[in-house]
Design a protein around this motif. Sequence first.
Motif, PDB file in Angstrom:
ATOM      1  N   LYS A   1       0.778  -1.166  -0.139  1.00  0.00           N
ATOM      2  CA  LYS A   1      -0.112  -0.070  -0.093  1.00  0.00           C
ATOM      3  C   LYS A   1       0.847   1.217   0.068  1.00  0.00           C
ATOM      4  N   LYS A   2       2.024   1.132   0.698  1.00  0.00           N
ATOM      5  CA  LYS A   2       2.860   2.303   0.834  1.00  0.00           C
ATOM      6  C   LYS A   2       3.455   2.687  -0.442  1.00  0.00           C
ATOM      7  N   LEU A   3       3.971   1.690  -1.187  1.00  0.00           N
ATOM      8  CA  LEU A   3       4.651   1.624  -2.495  1.00  0.00           C
ATOM      9  C   LEU A   3       3.680   2.298  -3.655  1.00  0.00           C
ATOM     10  N   VAL A   4       2.510   2.114  -3.726  1.00  0.00           N
ATOM     11  CA  VAL A   4       1.555   2.392  -4.542  1.00  0.00           C
ATOM     12  C   VAL A   4       0.720   3.674  -4.165  1.00  0.00           C
ATOM     13  N   GLN A   5       0.711   4.486  -3.046  1.00  0.00           N
ATOM     14  CA  GLN A   5       0.233   5.248  -2.600  1.00  0.00           C
ATOM     15  C   GLN A   5       1.110   6.284  -2.255  1.00  0.00           C
ATOM     16  N   HIS A   6       2.404   6.533  -3.132  1.00  0.00           N
ATOM     17  CA  HIS A   6       3.165   7.420  -3.224  1.00  0.00           C
ATOM     18  C   HIS A   6       2.836   8.906  -3.539  1.00  0.00           C
ATOM     19  N   ASN A   7       1.895   8.785  -4.428  1.00  0.00           N
ATOM     20  CA  ASN A   7       1.358  10.211  -5.053  1.00  0.00           C
ATOM     21  C   ASN A   7       0.203  10.838  -4.053  1.00  0.00           C
ATOM     22  N   LEU A   8      -0.054  10.350  -2.896  1.00  0.00           N
ATOM     23  CA  LEU A   8      -0.961  10.936  -2.194  1.00  0.00           C
ATOM     24  C   LEU A   8      -0.236  12.316  -1.430  1.00  0.00           C
ATOM     25  N   THR A   9      -1.009  13.126  -1.013  1.00  0.00           N
ATOM     26  CA  THR A   9      -0.614  14.289  -0.263  1.00  0.00           C
ATOM     27  C   THR A   9      -0.364  13.937   1.036  1.00  0.00           C
ATOM     28  N   ILE A  10       0.790  14.553   1.395  1.00  0.00           N
ATOM     29  CA  ILE A  10       1.355  14.237   2.762  1.00  0.00           C
ATOM     30  C   ILE A  10       0.676  14.789   3.998  1.00  0.00           C
ATOM     31  N   ASN A  11      -0.091  13.737   4.714  1.00  0.00           N
ATOM     32  CA  ASN A  11      -0.728  14.457   5.819  1.00  0.00           C
ATOM     33  C   ASN A  11      -0.040  15.320   6.646  1.00  0.00           C
ATOM     34  N   ASN A  12      -0.762  16.449   7.068  1.00  0.00           N
ATOM     35  CA  ASN A  12      -0.243  17.300   8.279  1.00  0.00           C
ATOM     36  C   ASN A  12       1.043  18.131   7.709  1.00  0.00           C
TER      37      ASN A  12
END
Length: 672
Positions: free
Chosen positions: A231-242
């Motif tokens: 999940k971490k390897l493919v969700q690289h493009n998500l906005t950094i939380n906080n």
Amino acid sequence: MRKIILTKLFVLICCSMIAQDIDSKPEVTIVSLLNEMGDKDELAKLPQYAYKTLQASSYSRKSVSENKEGWFDNADASQFIREEVNEGRKEYVLMDVEGPGAIVRFWSTWHAQKFSMGTLRIYFDNASSPQIEGRIDEIISSNKYVGTSLSHKVASFQENGGWFEGHNLYFPLPYAKHCKVTYEKADESVDDVLYYQINYRRYAPEVSVETYQKGDWETGRFQESISAASKKLVQHNLTINNGKKNFLNGVVKAGGSVSIQLNGNKVVRKITVKINAAHMEQALRSTVIAMEFDGEKTVWVPIGDFFGTGYKLSPHRTWMSELNKDGEMGLNFPMPFQNLAKITIHNFGKQEVELENVEIIHTPWEWDSRSLYFHANWRNYPNISTSEKKDINYIEIKGKGKYVGDALVLFNNSYEWWGEGDEKIYVDGETFPSHFGTGTEDYYGYAWCSVVDFEDPFIAQPIGDGNRSPGLTVNSRWRSLDAIPFDKSLKFDMEIWHWAATEMDYAATTYWYGTKDSEAAFREAVKSVQLPLKFSDRFEAEGFDIQQINGGEVITQAFLSYDWSARNHLLWKNIKKNDSLTLTFYSEKERKGKLTMVFTNAPDYVVVDVSLNGKVIFKDLDLFAEKVSLQEYLSENEVILKGENSLVLKVKGGGRKGVKVDKLGFDFLKVD
């Protein structure tokens, strides 16, 4: 009183036993490695447990010294350590090393059309029977137990009737004492060919490692950790939380620069850049991003190279880099600092460049003794001669740190393959490289000079136009568990081993972390980013982007006996009347003239309508021929190509008595 004393003594003994039990737990396990794999912050730190990264490969055993004949020998297949007989079967040994350690990357390829898949066996801790055993592809690239993020094949294309591809396994395989990897041919009478690279860690002797146990995959005991890492390897493009954001916008005049500064103990988590210019290709090369952390200059790279796309915007996503269809580029390496960060955009070109959006996302960072500074360096070799094989240098570093990835951008001037060259990585003063590869495309995870574009978490080829013809190629590789720590120095050389005596442009961007005293041997190259760029005069169909397909299947196909440009053509198969295919391709400049299209003709090929940018160019084009051949078709009127162009192929039919007509072959187009 005695009872109380005995009770206290019992409690102390139990606590001591619990403490001993805690202390005895392994420091390195499959779970800890999977957690580390998805943790970008670990890249920016010295290793928690000391290790060296090494490589076992099928490199040519004639390569013994750069001062002796054989250093550039290309016989790098089926080079095994030895042969041995186990329970009556012949096994070829690929790797035989002492622990504690862990396999962290396994790449391989083979002549898929010539033999059945052989058996891969992995023996841990001197066991007499393997803990892992199975068909090689089902372990490395089609491993149903670990998922596609950690086990996949890439750049699949068909040549001479067989499928060719690179096979990659990233699932970590730790061992406490010893590891041996063997291969058994499916048929000893067949001369099969196996190329392999196995990257592994060798931990310090005092590090405690839990060995992979037979059946660990099948039981599903690591499924939760596998899912979390994937999940971490493919969700690289998500906005950094906080994360807080700083922006840099406006127009940078030719010769100008703009900067932004950040204060405090922070980490830059993501940099996003979108630019506009009249000549975008040159802007991607002549616009440079530079960075300073705590007063040290650590980054100086052309914008396009920095984000892994070169001087052509080609959308793709990996664990570390991304480029969306709007032209917005992003890089996700953590970049920590203690006091001050300065990010500068330089325009070394002759045109204005608009910074439509430069976004820096940052969060707090607790700097400690393991923290490292981010570096990115660029080295360019324009018009390099390939008439003699040679080693060229990606980077040379003095100091302490970790090597974490690279991106290669090149222009090939020939219809021959450029990438037979092997990587040679020397760590801490080694006289012989601890990483000696089997080919440039193998290092980047694919195989067989494939022109097919691909993207996966750790590797990408967003552009492969120049692999078998004049054109641009971009490859990238991001390291996680296979990062290379160094205490004193690191030197990365790559062979230039081209099948043709020609000239090519060759530029490598390297990404690494270091202490404040670490430095690279070179940094800035203003004249190099101002050089004019090179482009191909024809557009190979197998390099087009597929926008929409209504019916059938598209593959890249090659046969050495045919005269296809670049040895390939785009094959659209299993098609029927009214099926359609929409392709797009990019022209960096305006081209005006008659359109020449080259199609394959054959007995089972269809009749088709061809439209370019909304206008019908060829109507009822019959691709039938008694034998397979190539045919040029010239448009009646002039056409104009500029920027993004759309090509639509619509099947009209073409039934012939006794023949199933269901294919279309497209080689290339050009405008003269």
